[in-house]
Design a protein around this motif. Structure first.
Motif, PDB file in Angstrom:
ATOM      1  N   VAL A 135       0.896  -1.196   0.144  1.00  0.00           N
ATOM      2  CA  VAL A 135       0.148   0.051   0.007  1.00  0.00           C
ATOM      3  C   VAL A 135       0.847   1.213  -0.254  1.00  0.00           C
ATOM      4  O   VAL A 135       1.690   1.536   1.020  1.00  0.00           O
ATOM      5  CB  VAL A 135      -0.851   0.168   1.069  1.00  0.00           C
ATOM      6  CG1 VAL A 135      -1.730   1.245   1.112  1.00  0.00           C
ATOM      7  CG2 VAL A 135      -1.775  -1.130   1.275  1.00  0.00           C
ATOM      8  N   PRO A 136       1.027   2.067  -1.201  1.00  0.00           N
ATOM      9  CA  PRO A 136       1.760   3.125  -0.961  1.00  0.00           C
ATOM     10  C   PRO A 136       1.635   4.062   0.044  1.00  0.00           C
ATOM     11  O   PRO A 136       0.292   4.451   0.226  1.00  0.00           O
ATOM     12  CB  PRO A 136       1.458   3.707  -2.561  1.00  0.00           C
ATOM     13  CG  PRO A 136       0.823   2.839  -3.355  1.00  0.00           C
ATOM     14  CD  PRO A 136       0.185   1.876  -2.375  1.00  0.00           C
ATOM     15  N   ALA A 137       2.555   4.765   0.668  1.00  0.00           N
ATOM     16  CA  ALA A 137       2.427   5.642   1.794  1.00  0.00           C
ATOM     17  C   ALA A 137       2.256   6.902   1.538  1.00  0.00           C
ATOM     18  O   ALA A 137       2.572   7.275   0.390  1.00  0.00           O
ATOM     19  CB  ALA A 137       3.694   5.422   2.698  1.00  0.00           C
ATOM     20  N   PRO A 138       1.265   7.541   2.282  1.00  0.00           N
ATOM     21  CA  PRO A 138       1.188   9.000   1.800  1.00  0.00           C
ATOM     22  C   PRO A 138       2.431   9.767   2.081  1.00  0.00           C
ATOM     23  O   PRO A 138       3.329   9.493   2.895  1.00  0.00           O
ATOM     24  CB  PRO A 138      -0.053   9.450   2.853  1.00  0.00           C
ATOM     25  CG  PRO A 138       0.211   8.590   4.024  1.00  0.00           C
ATOM     26  CD  PRO A 138       0.627   7.228   3.427  1.00  0.00           C
ATOM     27  N   PRO A 139       2.168  11.180   1.650  1.00  0.00           N
ATOM     28  CA  PRO A 139       3.548  12.045   2.254  1.00  0.00           C
ATOM     29  C   PRO A 139       3.450  12.307   3.662  1.00  0.00           C
ATOM     30  O   PRO A 139       2.769  12.512   4.288  1.00  0.00           O
ATOM     31  CB  PRO A 139       3.218  13.372   1.370  1.00  0.00           C
ATOM     32  CG  PRO A 139       2.194  13.056   0.420  1.00  0.00           C
ATOM     33  CD  PRO A 139       1.422  11.805   0.781  1.00  0.00           C
ATOM     34  N   GLU A 140       4.847  12.413   4.007  1.00  0.00           N
ATOM     35  CA  GLU A 140       5.128  12.629   5.213  1.00  0.00           C
ATOM     36  C   GLU A 140       5.399  14.105   5.607  1.00  0.00           C
ATOM     37  O   GLU A 140       5.622  14.910   4.748  1.00  0.00           O
ATOM     38  CB  GLU A 140       6.517  12.028   5.799  1.00  0.00           C
ATOM     39  CG  GLU A 140       6.463  10.427   5.804  1.00  0.00           C
ATOM     40  CD  GLU A 140       7.777   9.677   6.354  1.00  0.00           C
ATOM     41  OE1 GLU A 140       8.642  10.373   6.713  1.00  0.00           O
ATOM     42  OE2 GLU A 140       7.940   8.561   6.278  1.00  0.00           O
ATOM     43  N   GLY A 141       5.030  14.491   6.926  1.00  0.00           N
ATOM     44  CA  GLY A 141       5.048  15.853   7.340  1.00  0.00           C
ATOM     45  C   GLY A 141       4.183  16.882   6.536  1.00  0.00           C
ATOM     46  O   GLY A 141       2.995  16.253   6.325  1.00  0.00           O
ATOM     47  N   GLU A 142       4.196  18.136   6.648  1.00  0.00           N
ATOM     48  CA  GLU A 142       3.212  19.217   6.256  1.00  0.00           C
ATOM     49  C   GLU A 142       2.953  18.584   4.759  1.00  0.00           C
ATOM     50  O   GLU A 142       3.754  18.728   3.792  1.00  0.00           O
ATOM     51  CB  GLU A 142       3.720  20.377   6.348  1.00  0.00           C
ATOM     52  CG  GLU A 142       3.531  20.904   7.724  1.00  0.00           C
ATOM     53  CD  GLU A 142       2.096  21.132   8.076  1.00  0.00           C
ATOM     54  OE1 GLU A 142       1.153  21.631   7.212  1.00  0.00           O
ATOM     55  OE2 GLU A 142       2.101  21.023   9.287  1.00  0.00           O
ATOM     56  N   ALA A 143       1.477  18.712   4.316  1.00  0.00           N
ATOM     57  CA  ALA A 143       1.155  18.608   3.091  1.00  0.00           C
ATOM     58  C   ALA A 143      -0.042  19.365   2.568  1.00  0.00           C
ATOM     59  O   ALA A 143      -0.931  19.838   3.495  1.00  0.00           O
ATOM     60  CB  ALA A 143       0.872  17.125   2.900  1.00  0.00           C
ATOM     61  N   THR A 144      -0.175  19.709   1.297  1.00  0.00           N
ATOM     62  CA  THR A 144      -1.501  20.391   0.864  1.00  0.00           C
ATOM     63  C   THR A 144      -2.118  19.404  -0.117  1.00  0.00           C
ATOM     64  O   THR A 144      -1.453  18.700  -0.945  1.00  0.00           O
ATOM     65  CB  THR A 144      -1.024  21.522  -0.086  1.00  0.00           C
ATOM     66  OG1 THR A 144      -0.356  22.455   0.802  1.00  0.00           O
ATOM     67  CG2 THR A 144      -2.265  22.179  -0.459  1.00  0.00           C
ATOM     68  N   VAL A 145      -3.333  18.981   0.351  1.00  0.00           N
ATOM     69  CA  VAL A 145      -4.152  18.198  -0.300  1.00  0.00           C
ATOM     70  C   VAL A 145      -5.633  18.532  -1.063  1.00  0.00           C
ATOM     71  O   VAL A 145      -6.032  19.202  -0.288  1.00  0.00           O
ATOM     72  CB  VAL A 145      -4.281  16.748   0.509  1.00  0.00           C
ATOM     73  CG1 VAL A 145      -5.384  15.780  -0.091  1.00  0.00           C
ATOM     74  CG2 VAL A 145      -3.139  16.261   0.976  1.00  0.00           C
ATOM     75  N   ILE A 146      -5.868  18.237  -2.313  1.00  0.00           N
ATOM     76  CA  ILE A 146      -7.228  18.509  -2.792  1.00  0.00           C
ATOM     77  C   ILE A 146      -8.106  17.375  -3.029  1.00  0.00           C
ATOM     78  O   ILE A 146      -7.325  16.336  -3.357  1.00  0.00           O
ATOM     79  CB  ILE A 146      -6.966  19.291  -4.171  1.00  0.00           C
ATOM     80  CG1 ILE A 146      -5.783  20.704  -4.025  1.00  0.00           C
ATOM     81  CG2 ILE A 146      -8.035  19.767  -4.958  1.00  0.00           C
ATOM     82  CD1 ILE A 146      -5.664  21.290  -5.384  1.00  0.00           C
ATOM     83  N   VAL A 147      -9.061  17.658  -2.562  1.00  0.00           N
ATOM     84  CA  VAL A 147      -9.951  16.172  -2.678  1.00  0.00           C
ATOM     85  C   VAL A 147     -11.281  16.910  -3.138  1.00  0.00           C
ATOM     86  O   VAL A 147     -11.750  17.965  -2.942  1.00  0.00           O
ATOM     87  CB  VAL A 147     -10.108  15.612  -1.104  1.00  0.00           C
ATOM     88  CG1 VAL A 147      -8.986  14.934  -0.801  1.00  0.00           C
ATOM     89  CG2 VAL A 147     -10.770  16.751  -0.092  1.00  0.00           C
ATOM     90  N   ARG A 148     -12.207  15.850  -3.437  1.00  0.00           N
ATOM     91  CA  ARG A 148     -13.638  16.227  -3.728  1.00  0.00           C
ATOM     92  C   ARG A 148     -14.419  15.739  -2.536  1.00  0.00           C
ATOM     93  O   ARG A 148     -14.210  14.572  -2.202  1.00  0.00           O
ATOM     94  CB  ARG A 148     -14.015  15.495  -5.071  1.00  0.00           C
ATOM     95  CG  ARG A 148     -13.247  16.452  -6.184  1.00  0.00           C
ATOM     96  CD  ARG A 148     -13.937  15.693  -7.413  1.00  0.00           C
ATOM     97  NE  ARG A 148     -13.290  16.652  -8.451  1.00  0.00           N
ATOM     98  CZ  ARG A 148     -12.112  16.108  -9.356  1.00  0.00           C
ATOM     99  NH1 ARG A 148     -11.637  15.050  -9.123  1.00  0.00           N
ATOM    100  NH2 ARG A 148     -11.878  16.981 -10.359  1.00  0.00           N
ATOM    101  N   LEU A 149     -15.511  16.296  -2.103  1.00  0.00           N
ATOM    102  CA  LEU A 149     -16.323  16.139  -0.994  1.00  0.00           C
ATOM    103  C   LEU A 149     -17.058  14.873  -1.255  1.00  0.00           C
ATOM    104  O   LEU A 149     -17.965  15.123  -2.169  1.00  0.00           O
ATOM    105  CB  LEU A 149     -16.955  17.380  -0.364  1.00  0.00           C
ATOM    106  CG  LEU A 149     -15.991  18.296   0.075  1.00  0.00           C
ATOM    107  CD1 LEU A 149     -16.844  19.668   0.544  1.00  0.00           C
ATOM    108  CD2 LEU A 149     -15.001  17.890   1.410  1.00  0.00           C
ATOM    109  N   ARG A 150     -17.346  14.237  -0.351  1.00  0.00           N
ATOM    110  CA  ARG A 150     -18.526  13.015  -0.784  1.00  0.00           C
ATOM    111  C   ARG A 150     -19.174  12.883   0.544  1.00  0.00           C
ATOM    112  O   ARG A 150     -18.382  13.072   1.670  1.00  0.00           O
ATOM    113  CB  ARG A 150     -17.842  11.571  -1.235  1.00  0.00           C
ATOM    114  CG  ARG A 150     -17.321  11.877  -2.326  1.00  0.00           C
ATOM    115  CD  ARG A 150     -18.485  11.940  -3.471  1.00  0.00           C
ATOM    116  NE  ARG A 150     -19.476  11.341  -3.411  1.00  0.00           N
ATOM    117  CZ  ARG A 150     -19.740   9.940  -3.818  1.00  0.00           C
ATOM    118  NH1 ARG A 150     -18.814   9.381  -4.457  1.00  0.00           N
ATOM    119  NH2 ARG A 150     -21.069   9.658  -3.651  1.00  0.00           N
ATOM    120  N   PRO A 151     -20.582  12.600   0.887  1.00  0.00           N
ATOM    121  CA  PRO A 151     -20.953  12.158   2.097  1.00  0.00           C
ATOM    122  C   PRO A 151     -20.715  10.888   2.401  1.00  0.00           C
ATOM    123  O   PRO A 151     -20.548  10.051   1.528  1.00  0.00           O
ATOM    124  CB  PRO A 151     -22.507  12.519   1.890  1.00  0.00           C
ATOM    125  CG  PRO A 151     -22.665  12.187   0.471  1.00  0.00           C
ATOM    126  CD  PRO A 151     -21.542  12.649  -0.255  1.00  0.00           C
ATOM    127  N   GLY A 152     -20.759  10.474   3.803  1.00  0.00           N
ATOM    128  CA  GLY A 152     -20.412   9.212   4.017  1.00  0.00           C
ATOM    129  C   GLY A 152     -21.359   8.286   3.849  1.00  0.00           C
ATOM    130  O   GLY A 152     -22.602   8.368   3.249  1.00  0.00           O
TER     131      GLY A 152
END
Length: 300
Positions: A135-152
């Motif tokens: 499973v590829p790991a996410p960036p470490e430390g401070e990050a800026t992430v853009i996501v699209r919002l979805r309801p649960g």
């Protein structure tokens, strides 16, 4: 003695009642399909409006203590903070790449203290075991992430909420919150999660991106029209049956008049079922005559 059939008026009333009940059922099913078509049209309009919009800070769409409004689904937002990599989860049995894949969920702690769930994409099952090989790991430390919002999502339809350690059966946010933080030390945002668009800094490897939502309107409108046609066909069929019975009834009355004029006893009136059998036999006889004529023509 053979049992007498019901009077024509009674039979026809029953026929019409059956047609009316059938039409009501068809109308209900048609209205249900129209409702599904309207709902699907609203979903497509929402995707067209929000999916490719310019990203805005999360606080502009979901302020602290607020909730995701239905009209803001799919809106791209900017998250700034750090991934909580030790609380990563996998969602099992997700249909990607023609297999039962896993989606990678990682909580993201925002600079304002909130914890927001990010779906980073999907990974396939392993070659020799159901779990992913890596499973590829996410960036470490401070990050800026853009996501699209979805309801649960809702709980599983089967009612089974259990899954192996490190996995959940669905992206049900209360269920995910209990899995990543049973003590509720850092409450997870409950009104929405984010589907990955981009990460900065970009990792060397990342899960496969989730597919864009389908723009297929679905078959609901055509199904609704079909149910209306079925209802009309029911009335046409009943009308045909009643018209045929009236025709045969007139023929029986004319035959009875001829028999009385000739001084012989009239033949017993045939039942509707007998008439249908006779009609089918006459049709077969006509078909045989036509076939013989074609064969004679071919021989000559």
């Amino acid at each position: 003695m053979s049992r007498q059939s019901a009077p024509p008026a009674v039979r026809w009333t029953v026929y019409v009642a059956v047609a009316v009940v059938f039409a009501i059922a068809c109308a209900f099913l048609s209205n249900w399909q129209f409702s599904r078509n309207a709902s699907r049209s609203e979903q497509l309009a929402l995707v067209a409006q929000n999916y490719d919009a310019s990203p805005v800070p999360l606080a502009d769409v979901i302020p602290a203590g607020g909730e995701l409004a239905p009209e803001d689904e799919w809106t791209p937002v900017i998250l700034q903070g750090v991934y909580l990599t030790d609380q990563q989860l996998l969602v099992r049995n997700r249909p990607h790449g023609g297999t039962a894949a896993f989606e990678v969920l990682v909580p993201f702690q925002l600079d304002d203290g909130r914890v927001f769930l990010v779906d980073r994409g999907w990974v396939p099952p392993g070659r020799d075991q159901p779990e992913p090989d890596a499973v590829p790991a996410p960036p470490e430390g401070e990050a800026t992430v853009i996501v699209r919002l979805r309801p649960g999502e809702g709980l599983p339809r089967s009612g089974r909420e259990t899954a192996p350690d490190g996995q959940v059966p669905t992206i049900n946010l209360p269920l995910v919150a209990d899995a990543i933080d049973p003590q509720n030390a850092r409450p997870l945002e409950q009104s929405a999660f984010g589907v990955m668009v981009s990460e900065d800094p970009a990792p060397a490897t990342a899960p496969a991106a989730l597919e864009s939502p389908s723009d297929d309107p679905g078959p609901y409108l055509s199904y609704a029209v079909q149910w209306i046609l079925f209802a009309l066909m029911g009335f046409f069929f009943i009308g045909y049956v009643i018209r045929s019975e009236r025709k045969h009834r007139r023929e029986d009355l004319e035959e009875a008049e001829r028999a009385r004029a000739e001084g012989r006893a009239p033949a017993a009136a045939a039942s509707p079922a007998d008439r249908m059998r006779r009609g089918a036999k006459r049709q077969r006889d006509r078909d045989m005559v036509d076939e013989d004529a074609l064969l004679d023509h071919a021989e000559h």
